[in-house]
Design a protein around this motif. Structure first.
Motif, PDB file in Angstrom:
ATOM      1  N   MET A  79      26.655  41.379  29.232  1.00  0.00           N
ATOM      2  CA  MET A  79      26.182  40.036  29.932  1.00  0.00           C
ATOM      3  C   MET A  79      27.373  39.656  30.913  1.00  0.00           C
ATOM      4  N   PRO A  80      26.819  39.272  31.883  1.00  0.00           N
ATOM      5  CA  PRO A  80      27.527  38.940  33.060  1.00  0.00           C
ATOM      6  C   PRO A  80      28.604  37.829  32.673  1.00  0.00           C
ATOM      7  N   LEU A  81      29.787  37.395  33.522  1.00  0.00           N
ATOM      8  CA  LEU A  81      30.608  36.619  33.491  1.00  0.00           C
ATOM      9  C   LEU A  81      30.276  35.420  34.416  1.00  0.00           C
ATOM     10  N   ALA A  82      30.776  34.253  33.780  1.00  0.00           N
ATOM     11  CA  ALA A  82      30.879  33.137  35.077  1.00  0.00           C
ATOM     12  C   ALA A  82      32.101  33.447  36.073  1.00  0.00           C
ATOM     13  N   LEU A  83      31.707  33.379  37.511  1.00  0.00           N
ATOM     14  CA  LEU A  83      32.915  33.366  38.278  1.00  0.00           C
ATOM     15  C   LEU A  83      33.762  32.292  38.152  1.00  0.00           C
ATOM     16  N   ALA A  84      33.547  30.884  37.688  1.00  0.00           N
ATOM     17  CA  ALA A  84      34.728  30.061  37.776  1.00  0.00           C
ATOM     18  C   ALA A  84      35.557  30.066  36.582  1.00  0.00           C
ATOM     19  N   GLY A  85      36.740  30.178  36.592  1.00  0.00           N
ATOM     20  CA  GLY A  85      37.775  30.469  35.755  1.00  0.00           C
ATOM     21  C   GLY A  85      38.113  31.936  35.271  1.00  0.00           C
ATOM     22  N   ASN A  86      37.335  32.755  36.064  1.00  0.00           N
ATOM     23  CA  ASN A  86      37.651  34.304  35.913  1.00  0.00           C
ATOM     24  C   ASN A  86      37.657  35.147  36.922  1.00  0.00           C
ATOM     25  N   ILE A  87      38.114  34.405  38.107  1.00  0.00           N
ATOM     26  CA  ILE A  87      38.464  35.050  39.258  1.00  0.00           C
ATOM     27  C   ILE A  87      39.338  36.331  39.020  1.00  0.00           C
ATOM     28  N   ASP A  88      40.416  36.069  38.119  1.00  0.00           N
ATOM     29  CA  ASP A  88      41.258  36.989  37.839  1.00  0.00           C
ATOM     30  C   ASP A  88      41.035  38.290  37.290  1.00  0.00           C
ATOM     31  N   LYS A  89      39.750  38.384  36.846  1.00  0.00           N
ATOM     32  CA  LYS A  89      39.036  39.245  36.100  1.00  0.00           C
ATOM     33  C   LYS A  89      38.434  40.610  37.244  1.00  0.00           C
ATOM     34  N   PHE A  90      38.272  40.070  38.262  1.00  0.00           N
ATOM     35  CA  PHE A  90      37.448  40.744  39.350  1.00  0.00           C
ATOM     36  C   PHE A  90      38.802  41.422  40.483  1.00  0.00           C
ATOM     37  N   GLU A  91      38.082  42.635  40.711  1.00  0.00           N
ATOM     38  CA  GLU A  91      38.970  43.628  41.401  1.00  0.00           C
ATOM     39  C   GLU A  91      39.113  42.868  43.001  1.00  0.00           C
ATOM     40  N   ARG A  92      40.419  42.931  43.606  1.00  0.00           N
ATOM     41  CA  ARG A  92      40.287  42.377  44.941  1.00  0.00           C
ATOM     42  C   ARG A  92      39.305  42.662  45.892  1.00  0.00           C
ATOM     43  N   GLY A  93      38.987  41.774  46.652  1.00  0.00           N
ATOM     44  CA  GLY A  93      37.919  42.076  47.615  1.00  0.00           C
ATOM     45  C   GLY A  93      36.354  42.351  47.062  1.00  0.00           C
ATOM     46  N   SER A  94      36.007  42.187  45.857  1.00  0.00           N
ATOM     47  CA  SER A  94      34.850  42.525  45.404  1.00  0.00           C
ATOM     48  C   SER A  94      34.023  41.028  45.481  1.00  0.00           C
ATOM     49  N   LEU A  95      34.612  40.047  45.907  1.00  0.00           N
ATOM     50  CA  LEU A  95      33.623  38.642  45.915  1.00  0.00           C
ATOM     51  C   LEU A  95      33.292  38.550  47.659  1.00  0.00           C
ATOM     52  N   ARG A  96      33.690  39.358  48.539  1.00  0.00           N
ATOM     53  CA  ARG A  96      33.793  39.129  49.863  1.00  0.00           C
ATOM     54  C   ARG A  96      32.172  39.017  50.163  1.00  0.00           C
ATOM     55  N   GLY A  97      31.153  39.836  49.702  1.00  0.00           N
ATOM     56  CA  GLY A  97      29.920  39.688  50.137  1.00  0.00           C
ATOM     57  C   GLY A  97      29.327  38.363  49.664  1.00  0.00           C
ATOM     58  N   LEU A  98      29.413  37.912  48.240  1.00  0.00           N
ATOM     59  CA  LEU A  98      29.074  36.426  47.903  1.00  0.00           C
ATOM     60  C   LEU A  98      29.696  35.574  48.721  1.00  0.00           C
ATOM     61  N   GLU A  99      31.142  35.330  48.955  1.00  0.00           N
ATOM     62  CA  GLU A  99      31.772  34.404  49.573  1.00  0.00           C
ATOM     63  C   GLU A  99      31.117  34.363  51.223  1.00  0.00           C
ATOM     64  N   ARG A 100      30.922  35.326  51.717  1.00  0.00           N
ATOM     65  CA  ARG A 100      30.271  35.203  52.957  1.00  0.00           C
ATOM     66  C   ARG A 100      29.036  34.581  53.052  1.00  0.00           C
ATOM     67  N   ALA A 101      28.401  34.983  52.178  1.00  0.00           N
ATOM     68  CA  ALA A 101      26.753  34.326  52.029  1.00  0.00           C
ATOM     69  C   ALA A 101      26.853  32.941  51.689  1.00  0.00           C
ATOM     70  N   LEU A 102      27.814  32.536  50.984  1.00  0.00           N
ATOM     71  CA  LEU A 102      27.757  31.236  50.596  1.00  0.00           C
ATOM     72  C   LEU A 102      28.839  30.190  51.453  1.00  0.00           C
ATOM     73  N   GLY A 103      29.609  30.944  52.364  1.00  0.00           N
ATOM     74  CA  GLY A 103      30.276  30.245  53.231  1.00  0.00           C
ATOM     75  C   GLY A 103      31.573  29.590  52.814  1.00  0.00           C
ATOM     76  N   MET A 104      32.462  30.409  51.693  1.00  0.00           N
ATOM     77  CA  MET A 104      33.258  29.839  50.858  1.00  0.00           C
ATOM     78  C   MET A 104      34.376  30.960  50.541  1.00  0.00           C
ATOM     79  N   ILE A 105      35.539  30.440  50.082  1.00  0.00           N
ATOM     80  CA  ILE A 105      36.356  31.447  49.565  1.00  0.00           C
ATOM     81  C   ILE A 105      37.029  31.071  48.329  1.00  0.00           C
TER      82      ILE A 105
END
Length: 279
Positions: A1-27
């Motif tokens: 089961m996937p996780l929510a991003l909110a509140g769980n950023i520490d569980k993701f490897e550094r840089g793994s969110l860059r694609g989604l962040e670019r698509a959504l225009g946020m950090i």
């Protein structure tokens, strides 16, 4: 089961969110409060206007890989995925949160669940939110899960998580091949006291099925009850002209027709099962 991003950023490897962040225009940052992260993600996803714009930039194989990921309840691992469905790294809605581990975050699944295309194609993640709250509460109790926390959105995800567990032993198979079945075709009115409670509006459907399952002896009907409990079929109300009796369908779900391939169990899943399950 996937996780929510909110509140769980520490569980993701550094840089793994860059694609989604670019698509959504946020950090996203670990230092942001969970509520703030959730609101940022919701607004950014809504600003896309819909998934069609995102999907139009994908290759055919990338789109097929994304759809395969949806059939696997939103996450998979590279070693457990057929090679033809591994073209997901350019899909902004998919995160490789750890090397060889891919998922569609819960915020994205929630966003997609409101789109008509996924409801019309009978994806379980899109149909669960359409159920009345009383049905969802009866269903989660039938699964043996003590769920009193959170709101309706949390309940949707909990049902989705438990359906994955219950569907795994079926290997995508079923004795029922129809995509839609009139509820009265299996259980006509006046023939079963438990379903008559539901037809008369006295109890939720999933409560009636739970009670029926305790006494039913017919092997085929027992099988049907197990399919419904696991979310391989889901209840759907059919809009009828004024004055006509309400009709209900059992709708075969996409996830329920697809073998679940992931064998890997993640640590947070073990923690949730120990905490919530009463099996």
């Amino acid at each position: 089961m996937p996780l929510a991003l909110a509140g769980n950023i520490d569980k993701f490897e550094r840089g793994s969110l860059r694609g989604l962040e670019r698509a959504l225009g946020m950090i996203l940052s670990e230092n942001q409060p969970r509520l703030q992260q959730g609101l940022m993600l919701k607004r950014a996803l809504q600003s896309l206007g819909g998934s069609a714009e995102v999907f139009s930039h994908l290759s055919r194989q990338e789109l097929l890989s994304f759809i395969f990921l949806l059939t696997q309840f939103g996450d998979t691992t590279r070693s457990e995925t057929p090679p033809e469905y591994l073209q997901v790294e350019n899909v902004p809605f998919v995160i490789q949160w750890k090397n060889g581990h891919y998922m569609i975050p819960l915020e994205v699944l929630d966003f997609l669940s409101h789109e008509k295309i996924f409801k019309d194609q009978s994806y379980l993640f899109a149909l669960i939110p359409s159920l009345p709250l009383k049905e969802k509460k009866a269903w989660i109790r039938w699964m043996g899960v003590d769920f009193e926390k959170g709101g309706d959105r949390d309940l949707n995800f909990e049902l989705y998580f438990q359906c994955r567990l219950l569907q795994k032993p079926f290997h995508g198979k079923s004795l029922v091949q129809e995509t839609e079945i009139r509820l009265e075709k299996i259980w006509p009115q006046g023939k079963n006291e438990y379903l008559d409670w539901f037809y008369k509006g006295l109890t939720p459907f999933y409560y009636a099925l739970e009670e029926m399952g305790k006494k039913e002896k017919d092997p085929f009907l027992v099988h049907c009850i197990e399919l419904i409990k696991a979310g391989k079929f889901i209840l759907k109300k059919v809009a009828e002209p004024y004055g006509k009796p309400t009709e209900y369908l059992l709708v075969s779900t996409v996830e329920g027709n697809t073998p679940q391939l992931r064998e890997t169990i993640f640590q947070w899943e073990l923690e949730r099962i120990r905490k919530d399950s009463l099996f």
